[in-house]
Design an enzyme around this catalytic site. Structure first.
Site, mmCIF file in Angstrom:
data_model
loop_
_atom_site.group_PDB
_atom_site.id
_atom_site.type_symbol
_atom_site.label_atom_id
_atom_site.label_comp_id
_atom_site.label_asym_id
_atom_site.label_seq_id
_atom_site.Cartn_x
_atom_site.Cartn_y
_atom_site.Cartn_z
ATOM 1 N N HIS A 17 46.316 40.762 42.612
ATOM 2 C CA HIS A 17 46.117 41.773 41.649
ATOM 3 C C HIS A 17 47.556 42.118 41.103
ATOM 4 O O HIS A 17 47.399 42.245 39.836
ATOM 5 C CB HIS A 17 45.949 43.201 42.594
ATOM 6 N N LYS A 41 31.002 49.901 48.417
ATOM 7 C CA LYS A 41 31.706 48.913 49.245
ATOM 8 C C LYS A 41 32.371 49.319 50.405
ATOM 9 O O LYS A 41 32.786 48.530 51.152
ATOM 10 C CB LYS A 41 32.970 48.460 48.207
ATOM 11 N N ARG A 95 38.781 34.493 39.330
ATOM 12 C CA ARG A 95 39.192 33.597 40.636
ATOM 13 C C ARG A 95 38.560 32.199 40.221
ATOM 14 O O ARG A 95 39.026 31.294 39.830
ATOM 15 C CB ARG A 95 38.947 34.274 42.060
ATOM 16 N N SER A 133 40.794 40.874 48.565
ATOM 17 C CA SER A 133 40.942 41.941 49.543
ATOM 18 C C SER A 133 40.259 41.788 50.757
ATOM 19 O O SER A 133 40.584 42.104 51.838
ATOM 20 C CB SER A 133 40.810 43.357 48.785
HETATM 21 P P1 ADP Z 1 37.116 42.538 44.122
HETATM 22 O O1 ADP Z 1 36.121 42.562 42.808
HETATM 23 O O2 ADP Z 1 37.175 41.368 44.865
HETATM 24 O O3 ADP Z 1 36.319 43.722 45.162
HETATM 25 P P2 ADP Z 1 38.968 44.184 43.103
HETATM 26 O O4 ADP Z 1 37.723 44.976 42.608
HETATM 27 O O5 ADP Z 1 39.761 44.906 43.803
HETATM 28 O O6 ADP Z 1 38.403 42.928 44.110
HETATM 29 O O7 ADP Z 1 39.486 43.397 41.969
HETATM 30 C C1 ADP Z 1 39.726 44.029 40.667
HETATM 31 C C2 ADP Z 1 40.113 42.895 39.601
HETATM 32 O O8 ADP Z 1 40.966 41.848 39.926
HETATM 33 C C3 ADP Z 1 38.467 42.198 39.442
HETATM 34 O O9 ADP Z 1 38.740 41.451 38.036
HETATM 35 C C4 ADP Z 1 38.990 40.715 40.373
HETATM 36 O O10 ADP Z 1 38.360 39.605 39.853
HETATM 37 C C5 ADP Z 1 40.395 40.543 40.255
HETATM 38 N N1 ADP Z 1 41.273 39.764 41.143
HETATM 39 C C6 ADP Z 1 41.214 40.391 42.548
HETATM 40 N N2 ADP Z 1 41.889 39.216 43.217
HETATM 41 C C7 ADP Z 1 42.523 38.411 42.225
HETATM 42 C C8 ADP Z 1 43.241 36.939 42.472
HETATM 43 N N3 ADP Z 1 43.697 36.789 43.584
HETATM 44 N N4 ADP Z 1 43.340 36.285 41.373
HETATM 45 C C9 ADP Z 1 42.825 36.745 40.301
HETATM 46 N N5 ADP Z 1 41.944 38.061 39.867
HETATM 47 C C10 ADP Z 1 41.989 38.698 41.227
#
Ligand code: ADP
Length: 165
Positions: A17, A41, A95, A133
């Site tokens: 993030h 979630k 990702r 996460s």
């Molecule tokens: P998730 O969608 O995996 O529950 P979040 O909602 O916290 O995670 O993620 C918010 C944004 O950050 C989303 O666009 C997700 O694709 C992106 N993101 C999370 N981790 C990464 C990473 N390691 N590399 C690139 N983007 C990421």
């Protein structure tokens, strides 16, 4: 003034993030981190705790990048949140191919609701790309080393929450 909105659950905020946040800072004057309540979630941390962790990480990044960064909890539609904070750009991290299908649909739906808000996709540096996460929490639960995935401050809070502090 160019305002970007980077939404997510941030349960907890990872180095993936923060890498995306750092990159997004180069594109906007103000970056709003939209912390979603996301009851579905079943987050490990409360909304307030997630916002506080994001704020702590962003304080370092704002200093480093010179961009104003604010954390904004939200419970409504993403596109409405974008309107609320005056964002013209939604930032998402990509990702792997697995993220694509969902993101593709989101862009389509959001665009149908408001075509003036553009979604921008950013990729993290290779070493941070696989971080999620959900997996960080699993690794921590199973006593693995998470120091490569989260900041030292987040690591301490996560271990404490899991009763491993
Ligand atoms: P998730 O969608 O995996 O529950 P979040 O909602 O916290 O995670 O993620 C918010 C944004 O950050 C989303 O666009 C997700 O694709 C992106 N993101 C999370 N981790 C990464 C990473 N390691 N590399 C690139 N983007 C990421």
């Amino acid at each position: 003034m160019r305002i970007g909105l980077y939404p997510g659950t941030f349960d907890p905020v990872t180095l993936g993030h923060t890498d995306i946040i750092r990159r997004a800072c180069a594109l906007v004057d103000r970056l709003v981190i939209g912390v979603a309540i996301n009851r579905d979630k079943g987050p490990l941390f409360t909304l307030e705790e997630r916002v506080a962790m994001v704020e702590a990480e962003c304080a370092k990044l704002a200093e480093e990048t010179g961009t104003e960064i604010v954390a904004h909890p939200f419970e409504n539609l993403l596109i409405d949140c974008a309107h609320d904070v005056g964002a013209q750009i939604i930032v998402r991290g990509l990702r792997a191919v697995t993220d694509f299908e969902y993101e593709y649909q989101m862009v389509g739906m959001n665009r149908a609701m408001d075509a003036s808000v553009e979604t921008v996709f950013l990729m993290a540096e290779a070493k941070y790309q696989a971080i999620a996460s959900k997996l960080v929490k699993e690794i921590a639960r199973l006593d693995g080393d998470i120091s490569k995935f989260v900041s030292p401050e987040v690591r301490v809070q996560l271990l404490e929450r899991l009763g491993k502090g």
